[in-house]
Motif scaffolding. Structure first.
Motif, PDB file in Angstrom:
ATOM      1  N   ARG A  32      44.208  -3.888 -58.899  1.00 35.39           N
ATOM      2  CA  ARG A  32      44.853  -3.128 -57.829  1.00 35.39           C
ATOM      3  C   ARG A  32      44.077  -1.856 -57.487  1.00 35.39           C
ATOM      4  O   ARG A  32      43.569  -1.165 -58.358  1.00 35.39           O
ATOM      5  CB  ARG A  32      46.270  -2.762 -58.257  1.00 35.39           C
ATOM      6  CG  ARG A  32      47.105  -2.208 -57.156  1.00 35.39           C
ATOM      7  CD  ARG A  32      48.549  -2.117 -57.593  1.00 35.39           C
ATOM      8  NE  ARG A  32      49.371  -1.852 -56.444  1.00 35.39           N
ATOM      9  CZ  ARG A  32      50.453  -1.095 -56.476  1.00 35.39           C
ATOM     10  NH1 ARG A  32      50.854  -0.545 -57.604  1.00 35.39           N
ATOM     11  NH2 ARG A  32      51.154  -0.893 -55.390  1.00 35.39           N
ATOM     12  N   GLY A  33      44.031  -1.573 -56.211  1.00 33.67           N
ATOM     13  CA  GLY A  33      43.420  -0.345 -55.717  1.00 33.67           C
ATOM     14  C   GLY A  33      44.257   0.222 -54.595  1.00 33.67           C
ATOM     15  O   GLY A  33      45.334  -0.302 -54.276  1.00 33.67           O
TER      16      GLY A  33
ATOM     17  N   ILE B 126      40.163   2.567 -57.130  1.00 33.72           N
ATOM     18  CA  ILE B 126      40.823   1.707 -58.110  1.00 33.72           C
ATOM     19  C   ILE B 126      42.032   2.456 -58.674  1.00 33.72           C
ATOM     20  O   ILE B 126      41.956   3.651 -58.942  1.00 33.72           O
ATOM     21  CB  ILE B 126      39.844   1.355 -59.243  1.00 33.72           C
ATOM     22  CG1 ILE B 126      38.615   0.635 -58.684  1.00 33.72           C
ATOM     23  CG2 ILE B 126      40.524   0.501 -60.311  1.00 33.72           C
ATOM     24  CD1 ILE B 126      37.470   0.531 -59.666  1.00 33.72           C
ATOM     25  N   GLU B 127      43.135   1.749 -58.859  1.00 33.61           N
ATOM     26  CA  GLU B 127      44.372   2.388 -59.295  1.00 33.61           C
ATOM     27  C   GLU B 127      44.199   3.212 -60.573  1.00 33.61           C
ATOM     28  O   GLU B 127      44.703   4.332 -60.667  1.00 33.61           O
ATOM     29  CB  GLU B 127      45.458   1.337 -59.510  1.00 33.61           C
ATOM     30  CG  GLU B 127      46.790   1.923 -59.909  1.00 33.61           C
ATOM     31  CD  GLU B 127      47.889   0.883 -59.992  1.00 33.61           C
ATOM     32  OE1 GLU B 127      49.016   1.227 -59.629  1.00 33.61           O
ATOM     33  OE2 GLU B 127      47.615  -0.259 -60.415  1.00 33.61           O
ATOM     34  N   LYS B 128      43.466   2.720 -61.540  1.00 35.52           N
ATOM     35  CA  LYS B 128      43.363   3.446 -62.813  1.00 35.52           C
ATOM     36  C   LYS B 128      42.607   4.768 -62.685  1.00 35.52           C
ATOM     37  O   LYS B 128      42.667   5.596 -63.583  1.00 35.52           O
ATOM     38  CB  LYS B 128      42.743   2.578 -63.903  1.00 35.52           C
ATOM     39  CG  LYS B 128      41.257   2.313 -63.781  1.00 35.52           C
ATOM     40  CD  LYS B 128      40.798   1.479 -64.972  1.00 35.52           C
ATOM     41  CE  LYS B 128      39.310   1.255 -64.952  1.00 35.52           C
ATOM     42  NZ  LYS B 128      38.863   0.533 -66.157  1.00 35.52           N
ATOM     43  N   TYR B 129      41.936   4.999 -61.542  1.00 32.75           N
ATOM     44  CA  TYR B 129      41.219   6.250 -61.328  1.00 32.75           C
ATOM     45  C   TYR B 129      41.918   7.178 -60.323  1.00 32.75           C
ATOM     46  O   TYR B 129      41.344   8.184 -59.906  1.00 32.75           O
ATOM     47  CB  TYR B 129      39.786   5.977 -60.872  1.00 32.75           C
ATOM     48  CG  TYR B 129      38.964   5.285 -61.929  1.00 32.75           C
ATOM     49  CD1 TYR B 129      38.811   5.840 -63.193  1.00 32.75           C
ATOM     50  CD2 TYR B 129      38.363   4.075 -61.664  1.00 32.75           C
ATOM     51  CE1 TYR B 129      38.064   5.199 -64.168  1.00 32.75           C
ATOM     52  CE2 TYR B 129      37.615   3.430 -62.647  1.00 32.75           C
ATOM     53  CZ  TYR B 129      37.468   3.996 -63.885  1.00 32.75           C
ATOM     54  OH  TYR B 129      36.734   3.360 -64.857  1.00 32.75           O
ATOM     55  N   LEU B 130      43.146   6.867 -59.948  1.00 30.01           N
ATOM     56  CA  LEU B 130      43.883   7.721 -59.012  1.00 30.01           C
ATOM     57  C   LEU B 130      43.972   9.164 -59.505  1.00 30.01           C
ATOM     58  O   LEU B 130      43.970  10.090 -58.707  1.00 30.01           O
ATOM     59  CB  LEU B 130      45.287   7.177 -58.766  1.00 30.01           C
ATOM     60  CG  LEU B 130      45.411   6.089 -57.706  1.00 30.01           C
ATOM     61  CD1 LEU B 130      46.831   5.541 -57.691  1.00 30.01           C
ATOM     62  CD2 LEU B 130      45.006   6.588 -56.345  1.00 30.01           C
ATOM     63  N   TYR B 131      44.024   9.356 -60.801  1.00 28.66           N
ATOM     64  CA  TYR B 131      44.126  10.720 -61.351  1.00 28.66           C
ATOM     65  C   TYR B 131      42.927  11.580 -60.954  1.00 28.66           C
ATOM     66  O   TYR B 131      43.038  12.802 -60.864  1.00 28.66           O
ATOM     67  CB  TYR B 131      44.279  10.681 -62.875  1.00 28.66           C
ATOM     68  CG  TYR B 131      43.027  10.295 -63.622  1.00 28.66           C
ATOM     69  CD1 TYR B 131      42.176  11.264 -64.135  1.00 28.66           C
ATOM     70  CD2 TYR B 131      42.692   8.950 -63.806  1.00 28.66           C
ATOM     71  CE1 TYR B 131      41.020  10.918 -64.821  1.00 28.66           C
ATOM     72  CE2 TYR B 131      41.549   8.596 -64.489  1.00 28.66           C
ATOM     73  CZ  TYR B 131      40.711   9.578 -64.997  1.00 28.66           C
ATOM     74  OH  TYR B 131      39.557   9.221 -65.664  1.00 28.66           O
TER      75      TYR B 131
ATOM     76  N   CYS C 144      35.145   6.643 -59.875  1.00 27.46           N
ATOM     77  CA  CYS C 144      35.112   5.516 -60.835  1.00 27.46           C
ATOM     78  C   CYS C 144      34.928   5.947 -62.273  1.00 27.46           C
ATOM     79  O   CYS C 144      34.328   5.241 -63.055  1.00 27.46           O
ATOM     80  CB  CYS C 144      33.996   4.554 -60.464  1.00 27.46           C
ATOM     81  SG  CYS C 144      34.224   3.749 -58.901  1.00 27.46           S
ATOM     82  N   GLY C 145      35.404   7.098 -62.632  1.00 25.75           N
ATOM     83  CA  GLY C 145      35.271   7.536 -64.013  1.00 25.75           C
ATOM     84  C   GLY C 145      34.850   8.987 -64.075  1.00 25.75           C
ATOM     85  O   GLY C 145      34.565   9.620 -63.059  1.00 25.75           O
TER      86      GLY C 145
ATOM     87  N   TYR D 161      38.484  -5.650 -59.793  1.00 26.99           N
ATOM     88  CA  TYR D 161      39.047  -4.548 -60.555  1.00 26.99           C
ATOM     89  C   TYR D 161      40.560  -4.520 -60.578  1.00 26.99           C
ATOM     90  O   TYR D 161      41.156  -3.620 -61.142  1.00 26.99           O
ATOM     91  CB  TYR D 161      38.535  -3.211 -59.996  1.00 26.99           C
ATOM     92  CG  TYR D 161      37.037  -3.170 -59.926  1.00 26.99           C
ATOM     93  CD1 TYR D 161      36.282  -3.123 -61.086  1.00 26.99           C
ATOM     94  CD2 TYR D 161      36.382  -3.188 -58.708  1.00 26.99           C
ATOM     95  CE1 TYR D 161      34.899  -3.098 -61.034  1.00 26.99           C
ATOM     96  CE2 TYR D 161      35.002  -3.156 -58.647  1.00 26.99           C
ATOM     97  CZ  TYR D 161      34.268  -3.112 -59.814  1.00 26.99           C
ATOM     98  OH  TYR D 161      32.916  -3.083 -59.762  1.00 26.99           O
TER      99      TYR D 161
END
Length: 133
Positions: free
Chosen positions: A122-123, A85-90, A57-58, A120
């Motif tokens: 998309r995940g 969460i999609e924005k943390y896939l990296y 998550c960050g 949140y």
């Protein structure tokens, strides 16, 4: 996991062992929270499954470096389930993740999009199979 969360989990009395440890690429040395503050290392091939929700998550949370240790402590054929969460896939799909796939240490069984992952957006739910450790 915070000490407060560990205390609440202990109060429930349903867990055999509670561990507070930093997860990274090195062998997991934690503090067993039920029997005191004794340090130990989790033996290889200990678990059938690891479930991770809300851990990537960050920048101050987990990244793909923890997979090396998870693979070591999960039995071959065991699973690692990750909800992210999609924005943390990296944080999960980094160079270590790619190398573990190439080296056939893990296999992606499923990567399922979750359109309404809580508030949140998309995940994804990942299920990884441990091939060898």
């Amino acid at each position: 996991m915070s000490q407060r969360s560990l205390d609440k989990a202990r109060e429930k009395g349903v867990y055999k062992k509670l561990i507070r440890a930093e997860l990274g690429p090195e062998p997991l040395e934690g503090i067993e929270q039920i029997s005191g503050t004794e340090r130990y290392t989790i033996p290889k091939d200990t678990y059938d499954v690891i479930v991770s929700a809300g851990c990537f998550c960050g920048e101050s949370h987990l990244n793909d470096g923890c997979l090396c240790e998870w693979i070591r402590i999960v039995k071959p054929g065991g699973l690692i389930c990750i909800i992210i969460i999609e924005k943390y896939l990296y944080l999960l799909e980094g160079d270590i993740f790619k190398r573990l796939l190439e080296d056939k240490k893990i296999e992606v069984i499923t990567k399922v999009p979750e359109e309404d992952y809580a508030v949140y957006g998309r995940g994804f739910t990942y299920v990884l199979k441990v091939m060898s450790n």
